[in-house]
Design a protein around this motif. Structure first.
Motif, PDB file in Angstrom:
ATOM      1  N   UNK A  97     -11.372  -6.237  -2.964  1.00 35.51           N
ATOM      2  CA  UNK A  97     -13.016  -6.329  -3.705  1.00 35.51           C
ATOM      3  C   UNK A  97     -13.725  -5.255  -3.398  1.00 35.51           C
ATOM      4  N   UNK A  98     -13.943  -5.023  -4.873  1.00 34.74           N
ATOM      5  CA  UNK A  98     -14.795  -3.858  -4.809  1.00 34.74           C
ATOM      6  C   UNK A  98     -15.905  -4.523  -4.366  1.00 34.74           C
ATOM      7  N   UNK A  99     -16.863  -2.724  -3.999  1.00 34.91           N
ATOM      8  CA  UNK A  99     -17.603  -3.066  -3.342  1.00 34.91           C
ATOM      9  C   UNK A  99     -19.150  -3.479  -4.103  1.00 34.91           C
ATOM     10  N   UNK A 100     -20.469  -3.433  -3.645  1.00 34.27           N
ATOM     11  CA  UNK A 100     -21.814  -3.432  -4.512  1.00 34.27           C
ATOM     12  C   UNK A 100     -22.499  -4.190  -3.191  1.00 34.27           C
ATOM     13  N   UNK A 101     -23.730  -2.861  -3.770  1.00 33.89           N
ATOM     14  CA  UNK A 101     -25.232  -3.337  -2.922  1.00 33.89           C
ATOM     15  C   UNK A 101     -25.829  -2.573  -3.315  1.00 33.89           C
ATOM     16  N   UNK A 102     -27.109  -4.144  -3.091  1.00 35.16           N
ATOM     17  CA  UNK A 102     -27.944  -4.484  -3.528  1.00 35.16           C
ATOM     18  C   UNK A 102     -29.510  -3.910  -2.789  1.00 35.16           C
ATOM     19  N   UNK A 103     -30.051  -2.849  -2.875  1.00 31.93           N
ATOM     20  CA  UNK A 103     -31.793  -3.215  -2.305  1.00 31.93           C
ATOM     21  C   UNK A 103     -32.609  -3.258  -3.292  1.00 31.93           C
ATOM     22  N   UNK A 104     -33.565  -3.581  -1.953  1.00 32.72           N
ATOM     23  CA  UNK A 104     -34.704  -4.737  -2.290  1.00 32.72           C
ATOM     24  C   UNK A 104     -35.937  -5.488  -1.305  1.00 32.72           C
ATOM     25  N   UNK A 105     -35.774  -6.268  -1.771  1.00 34.40           N
ATOM     26  CA  UNK A 105     -36.874  -6.344  -0.794  1.00 34.40           C
ATOM     27  C   UNK A 105     -37.027  -8.393  -1.212  1.00 34.40           C
ATOM     28  N   UNK A 106     -37.625  -9.412  -0.796  1.00 39.33           N
ATOM     29  CA  UNK A 106     -37.845 -10.598  -0.943  1.00 39.33           C
ATOM     30  C   UNK A 106     -37.575 -11.123  -2.108  1.00 39.33           C
ATOM     31  N   UNK A 107     -37.439 -10.663  -2.966  1.00 40.11           N
ATOM     32  CA  UNK A 107     -37.220 -10.843  -4.096  1.00 40.11           C
ATOM     33  C   UNK A 107     -35.994 -10.809  -4.876  1.00 40.11           C
ATOM     34  N   UNK A 108     -35.004 -10.132  -3.987  1.00 35.68           N
ATOM     35  CA  UNK A 108     -33.631 -10.284  -3.989  1.00 35.68           C
ATOM     36  C   UNK A 108     -33.464 -10.828  -2.683  1.00 35.68           C
ATOM     37  N   UNK A 109     -33.586 -10.913  -2.121  1.00 33.93           N
ATOM     38  CA  UNK A 109     -32.960 -11.988  -0.850  1.00 33.93           C
ATOM     39  C   UNK A 109     -33.492 -13.175  -0.939  1.00 33.93           C
ATOM     40  N   UNK A 110     -34.290 -14.042  -0.951  1.00 35.45           N
ATOM     41  CA  UNK A 110     -34.703 -15.109  -1.359  1.00 35.45           C
ATOM     42  C   UNK A 110     -32.955 -16.286  -2.298  1.00 35.45           C
ATOM     43  N   UNK A 111     -33.104 -17.169  -2.026  1.00 36.46           N
ATOM     44  CA  UNK A 111     -32.046 -17.807  -2.557  1.00 36.46           C
ATOM     45  C   UNK A 111     -30.241 -17.514  -2.236  1.00 36.46           C
ATOM     46  N   UNK A 112     -30.594 -15.226  -1.298  1.00 31.22           N
ATOM     47  CA  UNK A 112     -29.343 -14.198  -1.708  1.00 31.22           C
ATOM     48  C   UNK A 112     -28.767 -14.533  -3.123  1.00 31.22           C
ATOM     49  N   UNK A 113     -29.729 -13.478  -3.798  1.00 31.14           N
ATOM     50  CA  UNK A 113     -28.931 -13.031  -5.110  1.00 31.14           C
ATOM     51  C   UNK A 113     -27.431 -12.332  -5.134  1.00 31.14           C
ATOM     52  N   UNK A 114     -27.650 -11.642  -3.980  1.00 29.59           N
ATOM     53  CA  UNK A 114     -25.924 -11.165  -3.778  1.00 29.59           C
ATOM     54  C   UNK A 114     -25.247 -11.227  -3.519  1.00 29.59           C
ATOM     55  N   UNK A 115     -24.891 -13.144  -2.979  1.00 33.50           N
ATOM     56  CA  UNK A 115     -24.242 -13.849  -2.138  1.00 33.50           C
ATOM     57  C   UNK A 115     -23.777 -14.441  -3.748  1.00 33.50           C
TER      58      UNK A 115
END
Length: 264
Positions: free
Chosen positions: A29-47
């Motif tokens: 797997x290639x790795x992607x890093x998400x850097x943000x705030x609640x707009x990013x984690x609510x609903x778990x955009x990275x997943x």
């Protein structure tokens, strides 16, 4: 002749072994890093992005550094992104600023600080061989939405990175399908369908096409506004801080197909 055949057989076996190793390495797997705030984690955009990528033949591992109300300037100041880049080899960093910072909504210094932070994080990422994407935020008011995307586009252009516009796409899609779950219960944070839209737009930016519109199941914590998350590097599918966090989200094929076809 027998000696030549034996040498050829040995060479073939070595070639096949090397080829097998390279294929095995290529599916890591290639790795992607998400850097943000609640707009990013609510609903778990990275997943959700990782699940979309996996369903479309791309093995991706998503990490995140997120905290409610956080700014990118804070991530520069605390060194959390720098430490993550030292510890892991990331192919891409996805940045998402606190909503309104790039519009100077928190004072004239907020937009200046935000643009400086984006440039600093881009410089860090490039030192470690990672590409960077700026994922936009959103405003419901048409004039504010236009202003927001103008300022986000300027920040991305100044930093020399890809900009993923969200606000006007969201306004268009909400007009077309107002009954979809665009927002969380508070009416501000992403609902399931906005999280999916964001994931599809990130996928398009990184892979050049929209993902196939098949049903999607995400097996990972599905965070709400109150998450317990802090600005600590965390895998998108890691156990959540709070035991009451839902652990799966499902997107039906009909929703995926509609978003795919209606995307402006």
């Amino acid at each position: 002749m027998n000696g030549v055949r034996a040498l050829l057989c040995c060479a073939l076996l070595v070639f096949l072994a090397l080829t097998g190793c390279s294929r095995q390495e290529s599916v890591q797997p290639q790795r992607v890093l998400f850097v943000g705030n609640s707009l990013t984690y609510v609903g778990n955009l990275p997943a959700v992005y990782s699940a979309l990528a996996a369903d479309n033949g791309h093995a991706m591992h998503s990490d995140m550094i997120v905290r409610g109300g956080a700014t990118l300037s804070q991530r520069v100041a605390d060194g959390s992104v720098a430490r993550a880049l030292e510890s892991n080899r990331y192919a891409v960093i996805v940045l998402q600023e606190r909503g309104g910072d790039l519009m100077c909504s928190f004072g004239p210094d907020s937009c200046v600080d935000s643009r400086a932070a984006i440039k600093a994080l881009v410089a860090l990422a490039r030192e470690h061989g990672a590409d960077v994407v700026l994922l936009g935020t959103y405003q419901p008011n048409p004039r504010a939405s236009q202003r927001l995307i103008e300022m986000e586009a300027v920040a991305a252009k100044e930093a020399g990175i890809v900009y993923v516009e969200v606000s006007e796409k969201l306004r268009h899609l909400r007009n077309e399908a107002p009954d979809l779950a665009w927002f969380a219960e508070d009416g501000m944070h992403p609902g399931p369908d906005l999280t999916l839209l964001n994931a599809m737009l990130v996928y398009q930016a990184l892979h050049g096409v929209l993902p196939t519109p098949d049903a999607l199941t995400v097996d990972a914590p599905i965070y709400g506004v109150s998450s317990g998350l802090k600005e600590t590097l965390l895998a998108a599918d890691a156990p959540p801080p709070r035991a009451d966090t839902p652990m799966q989200a499902h997107y039906p094929a009909a929703t995926m197909q509609w978003l795919h076809d209606a995307m402006p």
